[in-house]
Design a protein around this motif. Sequence first.
Motif, PDB file in Angstrom:
ATOM      1  N   VAL A  46     -13.718  39.468  95.124  1.00  0.00           N
ATOM      2  CA  VAL A  46     -14.918  39.475  95.359  1.00  0.00           C
ATOM      3  C   VAL A  46     -15.377  38.304  94.115  1.00  0.00           C
ATOM      4  O   VAL A  46     -16.029  37.284  94.364  1.00  0.00           O
ATOM      5  N   ARG A  47     -15.162  38.809  93.110  1.00  0.00           N
ATOM      6  CA  ARG A  47     -15.633  37.923  91.874  1.00  0.00           C
ATOM      7  C   ARG A  47     -14.887  36.854  91.729  1.00  0.00           C
ATOM      8  O   ARG A  47     -15.160  35.620  91.292  1.00  0.00           O
ATOM      9  N   ALA A  48     -13.722  36.643  92.137  1.00  0.00           N
ATOM     10  CA  ALA A  48     -12.879  35.379  92.077  1.00  0.00           C
ATOM     11  C   ALA A  48     -13.385  34.518  93.331  1.00  0.00           C
ATOM     12  O   ALA A  48     -13.206  33.369  92.869  1.00  0.00           O
ATOM     13  N   LEU A  49     -13.839  35.042  94.255  1.00  0.00           N
ATOM     14  CA  LEU A  49     -14.473  33.973  95.159  1.00  0.00           C
ATOM     15  C   LEU A  49     -15.575  32.975  94.769  1.00  0.00           C
ATOM     16  O   LEU A  49     -15.768  31.807  94.959  1.00  0.00           O
ATOM     17  N   ALA A  50     -16.210  33.603  93.688  1.00  0.00           N
ATOM     18  CA  ALA A  50     -17.420  32.773  93.342  1.00  0.00           C
ATOM     19  C   ALA A  50     -17.070  31.559  92.621  1.00  0.00           C
ATOM     20  O   ALA A  50     -17.884  30.598  92.878  1.00  0.00           O
ATOM     21  N   ALA A  51     -15.802  31.484  92.034  1.00  0.00           N
ATOM     22  CA  ALA A  51     -15.344  30.412  91.327  1.00  0.00           C
ATOM     23  C   ALA A  51     -14.901  29.124  92.367  1.00  0.00           C
ATOM     24  O   ALA A  51     -14.667  28.227  92.059  1.00  0.00           O
ATOM     25  N   LEU A  52     -14.593  29.565  93.750  1.00  0.00           N
ATOM     26  CA  LEU A  52     -14.286  28.554  94.703  1.00  0.00           C
ATOM     27  C   LEU A  52     -15.570  27.912  95.200  1.00  0.00           C
ATOM     28  O   LEU A  52     -15.401  27.221  96.079  1.00  0.00           O
ATOM     29  N   LEU A  53     -16.626  28.723  95.322  1.00  0.00           N
ATOM     30  CA  LEU A  53     -17.863  28.260  95.725  1.00  0.00           C
ATOM     31  C   LEU A  53     -18.197  26.831  95.451  1.00  0.00           C
ATOM     32  O   LEU A  53     -18.175  26.476  94.326  1.00  0.00           O
ATOM     33  N   PRO A  54     -18.654  26.084  96.332  1.00  0.00           N
ATOM     34  CA  PRO A  54     -19.070  24.642  95.906  1.00  0.00           C
ATOM     35  C   PRO A  54     -20.314  24.523  94.795  1.00  0.00           C
ATOM     36  O   PRO A  54     -21.440  25.616  95.115  1.00  0.00           O
ATOM     37  N   ASP A  55     -20.541  23.815  93.830  1.00  0.00           N
ATOM     38  CA  ASP A  55     -21.801  23.664  93.111  1.00  0.00           C
ATOM     39  C   ASP A  55     -22.951  23.299  94.152  1.00  0.00           C
ATOM     40  O   ASP A  55     -22.860  22.775  95.153  1.00  0.00           O
ATOM     41  N   THR A  56     -23.996  23.646  93.485  1.00  0.00           N
ATOM     42  CA  THR A  56     -25.320  23.707  94.168  1.00  0.00           C
ATOM     43  C   THR A  56     -26.208  22.647  93.527  1.00  0.00           C
ATOM     44  O   THR A  56     -26.284  22.887  92.342  1.00  0.00           O
ATOM     45  N   ALA A  57     -27.044  21.883  94.340  1.00  0.00           N
ATOM     46  CA  ALA A  57     -28.073  21.066  93.531  1.00  0.00           C
ATOM     47  C   ALA A  57     -29.409  21.762  93.433  1.00  0.00           C
ATOM     48  O   ALA A  57     -29.663  22.493  94.598  1.00  0.00           O
ATOM     49  N   ALA A  58     -30.194  21.731  92.422  1.00  0.00           N
ATOM     50  CA  ALA A  58     -31.248  22.590  92.442  1.00  0.00           C
ATOM     51  C   ALA A  58     -32.315  22.064  91.524  1.00  0.00           C
ATOM     52  O   ALA A  58     -32.255  21.165  90.662  1.00  0.00           O
ATOM     53  N   VAL A  59     -33.615  22.124  92.175  1.00  0.00           N
ATOM     54  CA  VAL A  59     -34.898  21.557  91.198  1.00  0.00           C
ATOM     55  C   VAL A  59     -34.615  22.257  89.777  1.00  0.00           C
ATOM     56  O   VAL A  59     -34.642  23.400  89.536  1.00  0.00           O
ATOM     57  N   SER A  60     -35.000  21.155  88.991  1.00  0.00           N
ATOM     58  CA  SER A  60     -34.784  21.787  87.519  1.00  0.00           C
ATOM     59  C   SER A  60     -36.171  22.525  87.118  1.00  0.00           C
ATOM     60  O   SER A  60     -37.383  22.420  87.705  1.00  0.00           O
ATOM     61  N   PHE A  64     -35.995  29.829  91.702  1.00  0.00           N
ATOM     62  CA  PHE A  64     -35.688  30.154  92.982  1.00  0.00           C
ATOM     63  C   PHE A  64     -34.355  29.181  93.588  1.00  0.00           C
ATOM     64  O   PHE A  64     -34.076  29.353  94.764  1.00  0.00           O
ATOM     65  N   SER A  65     -33.973  28.352  92.666  1.00  0.00           N
ATOM     66  CA  SER A  65     -32.725  27.618  93.051  1.00  0.00           C
ATOM     67  C   SER A  65     -33.107  26.772  94.158  1.00  0.00           C
ATOM     68  O   SER A  65     -32.315  26.437  95.113  1.00  0.00           O
ATOM     69  N   CYS A  66     -34.540  25.836  94.469  1.00  0.00           N
ATOM     70  CA  CYS A  66     -34.800  25.239  95.649  1.00  0.00           C
ATOM     71  C   CYS A  66     -33.888  24.035  95.656  1.00  0.00           C
ATOM     72  O   CYS A  66     -33.572  23.530  94.729  1.00  0.00           O
ATOM     73  N   ASP A  67     -33.462  23.528  96.902  1.00  0.00           N
ATOM     74  CA  ASP A  67     -32.941  22.373  96.941  1.00  0.00           C
ATOM     75  C   ASP A  67     -33.559  21.153  96.911  1.00  0.00           C
ATOM     76  O   ASP A  67     -34.731  20.880  97.542  1.00  0.00           O
ATOM     77  N   PRO A  68     -33.333  20.270  96.055  1.00  0.00           N
ATOM     78  CA  PRO A  68     -34.282  19.251  95.575  1.00  0.00           C
ATOM     79  C   PRO A  68     -34.523  18.256  97.049  1.00  0.00           C
ATOM     80  O   PRO A  68     -35.276  17.710  97.321  1.00  0.00           O
ATOM     81  N   ALA A  69     -33.435  18.384  97.966  1.00  0.00           N
ATOM     82  CA  ALA A  69     -33.501  17.342  99.136  1.00  0.00           C
ATOM     83  C   ALA A  69     -34.379  18.151 100.092  1.00  0.00           C
ATOM     84  O   ALA A  69     -35.019  17.394 100.944  1.00  0.00           O
ATOM     85  N   ALA A  70     -34.631  19.548 100.107  1.00  0.00           N
ATOM     86  CA  ALA A  70     -35.422  20.140 101.167  1.00  0.00           C
ATOM     87  C   ALA A  70     -36.059  21.362 100.209  1.00  0.00           C
ATOM     88  O   ALA A  70     -35.610  22.458 100.486  1.00  0.00           O
ATOM     89  N   PRO A  71     -36.963  21.070  99.366  1.00  0.00           N
ATOM     90  CA  PRO A  71     -37.506  22.280  98.616  1.00  0.00           C
ATOM     91  C   PRO A  71     -38.335  23.159  99.477  1.00  0.00           C
ATOM     92  O   PRO A  71     -38.914  22.810 100.591  1.00  0.00           O
ATOM     93  N   ASP A  72     -38.347  24.594  99.293  1.00  0.00           N
ATOM     94  CA  ASP A  72     -39.174  25.444  99.963  1.00  0.00           C
ATOM     95  C   ASP A  72     -40.679  25.219  99.723  1.00  0.00           C
ATOM     96  O   ASP A  72     -40.941  25.348  98.610  1.00  0.00           O
ATOM     97  N   PRO A  73     -41.215  24.956 101.002  1.00  0.00           N
ATOM     98  CA  PRO A  73     -42.691  24.761 100.621  1.00  0.00           C
ATOM     99  C   PRO A  73     -43.593  26.092 100.120  1.00  0.00           C
ATOM    100  O   PRO A  73     -44.555  25.928  99.717  1.00  0.00           O
ATOM    101  N   ALA A  74     -42.811  27.250 100.345  1.00  0.00           N
ATOM    102  CA  ALA A  74     -43.717  28.534 100.076  1.00  0.00           C
ATOM    103  C   ALA A  74     -42.935  28.966  98.604  1.00  0.00           C
ATOM    104  O   ALA A  74     -43.237  30.260  98.266  1.00  0.00           O
ATOM    105  N   CYS A  75     -42.162  28.264  97.958  1.00  0.00           N
ATOM    106  CA  CYS A  75     -41.807  28.480  96.792  1.00  0.00           C
ATOM    107  C   CYS A  75     -42.760  28.938  95.823  1.00  0.00           C
ATOM    108  O   CYS A  75     -43.620  28.330  95.562  1.00  0.00           O
ATOM    109  N   PRO A  76     -42.654  30.289  95.161  1.00  0.00           N
ATOM    110  CA  PRO A  76     -43.780  30.612  94.011  1.00  0.00           C
ATOM    111  C   PRO A  76     -43.787  29.852  93.194  1.00  0.00           C
ATOM    112  O   PRO A  76     -44.813  29.724  92.262  1.00  0.00           O
ATOM    113  N   ASP A  77     -42.537  29.068  92.625  1.00  0.00           N
ATOM    114  CA  ASP A  77     -42.945  28.109  91.506  1.00  0.00           C
ATOM    115  C   ASP A  77     -43.132  26.757  91.952  1.00  0.00           C
ATOM    116  O   ASP A  77     -43.381  25.618  91.269  1.00  0.00           O
TER     117      ASP A  77
END
Length: 698
Positions: A46-60, A64-77
């Motif tokens: 299970v721990r080894a699987l994490a290294a295979l997952l694709p990188d994610t783009a997130a709002v700086s 909550f790691s919101c996607d810059p292309a479609a940020p969560d409108p209800a995000c607390p941040d």
Amino acid sequence: MSAGYPFSAIVGLADLRLALLLNAVSPGVGGVLVRGEKGTAKSTMVRALAALLPDTAAVSGCRFSCDPAAPDPACPDGPHDAAAPGETRRARLVELPVGATEDRLVGSLDLERALAEGVKAYEPGLLAAAHRGLLYVDEVNLLHDHLVDLLLDAAAMGTAHVEREGVSVRHAARFLLVGTMNPEEGELRPQLLDRFGLTVEVAASREPRERAEVVRRRLAYEADPDGFAARWAEHDAALALRIEAARALLPDVVLPDAELERVARVCAAFEVDGLRADLVTARTAIALAAWHGRTEVEASDVRQAAQLALPHRRRRNPFDAPGLDQDKLDEALRDEPEPDLPDDPDPDPEPDGPDGSGGSDRPDGPGGPGGPDQDGPGGGGPGGGPAPQETAPPEPPRNASSDAPAAEQPPPARESTAAAAAPEQPAVAASEPFRARLLAVPGLGQGAAGRRSRAETGTGRTTGDRRPSGPVARLHLVGTVRAAAPHQAARGRRGPGLVLRRDDVREAVREGREGNLVLFVVDASGSMAARARMRTVKGAVLSLLLDAYQRRDKVGLVTFRGAGAELALPPTSSVEAGAARLAALPTGGRTPLAAGLLRAHEALRVEHLRDPRRRPLLVVVTDGRATHGPDPLGAARRAAGLLAAAGNASVVVDCESGPVRLGLAARLAADLGGPVLGLADLAADGLAGLVRDLRAAG
């Protein structure tokens, strides 16, 4: 920091490997529950699987790691500016410890600041950290049920909610969920099992060469982690690229109506509850097609998906092992179901032969290898040869101390003279279990959440308030207002608002139910076997084990017979293990009651050191006789007094039957300080059937 163990370097475990990769391709499959014995590389994979997952783009700066292309409108941040800079992050692996609290999982609100300052001060939990990553729960079967419910709700809905006295926060929580468990330590409830998309059973290989290769690679990794990882980097990179390609292909995969009907037919054939199994199987089949680079689901995808999605949904009672009948699966997967056979066993009979025998000259007619008389007197043996000699019927069981059949043995003598010579009898099957009445520990506990005894818990009805000793998790609003009201004039209150101070805050005290340690002490001596009562006794204990499973208890089993007692099952959450030990329990010999009670005292003492908050309930199943030792009854009473002095709650189940009763079990119950119940008194309903069993056994 050394490199982690590579996913590609793990030997074997093909089903687990595939299930994890399918969830990486399509998180909508619903996660993986990995069941298996200890030391089988569950956590490593299970721990080894994490290294295979694709990188994610997130709002700086977004927690909550919101996607810059479609940020969560209800995000607390939020709200996030569409032009805000983004950043690329590695997919996160978040581990949920067994001892985590609800606030640690979903996050917490600072209620004191919310009341005093009017601000929402929210601290994200592990669900927020796992958003768009992987959430790993080791020993998920040991996690409190209400936490598992919260976890699976968030995984299914894709959002997490925090509700505190009218103040609520919501944020996105989509993650790949993986749980591992050792079934020996207890099972998940069927409702929770059903919420996991796929389940895989893993076990260590019994092939020496494969085991040697596992050890060889592990030693190489420990000697040079970075060098070992570098040798497998190309293989892991190829898997990562394949995951990305399958994700890109997934929206284009088509599930034809014929294969959708095959999915529904398989799920209906195995009588799974609800429609979640159909959805999971369909999603898994689609992910399989994408993984293999195809745009259309095939029958082989449905078969493989069913083998991963259905086994854990087949359990009909807590003691059933997950699994699928492969023949039944093959039949359900056929394109055209076979027509039902007609009721007439011989729809097209042969014309009668010259002797009116109805075709006796056929090769498989009467007297032939396939005829109805094949195994009867004078029937032919295989291949048409002479019939083999008929197997003699089994001899009646013999007493170990005599060559005469058991049916010819004289009736048993009184236990005081014959118990020492009583032979060990083979294990007998338990009678049909019944719904047991509630046996509870008196008083108010503070143990693990469950459904047996009264306890102070985080959920349940509110019974009062108190000053908090730490962060406030359960605000008692009325108590807070009551504490602040007398000081409003001194604090200079001028308007309608309430002037609050930190010392005014009160938290709610709630009463619910806890799980207990139910330790069974079962008399397996000759007196139980002599009256043929063990079948009924086992049925009663099995019923109490089922009750313990439903009430989320830990269970243990002490048995005594002959010259001593043994802890047949150390305290565990696996009631399945208790049922298995009970089924194999033999009987015979003297009755060392004192030894059984002393062994129970030692087991409870040790378990109290390990889990001091879990209160025990001692269930002694015996007729109260004691026949081993110089002063058997006196020793038993002293042992009972020792258990009572330690504050252990107890119940004695009286197994005595027959017209003449000595009442020894009632005396034992008085020494233990607990009630005595007859076997028939254990049932919440259906007493008539149990009484009939008792009469038949007596």
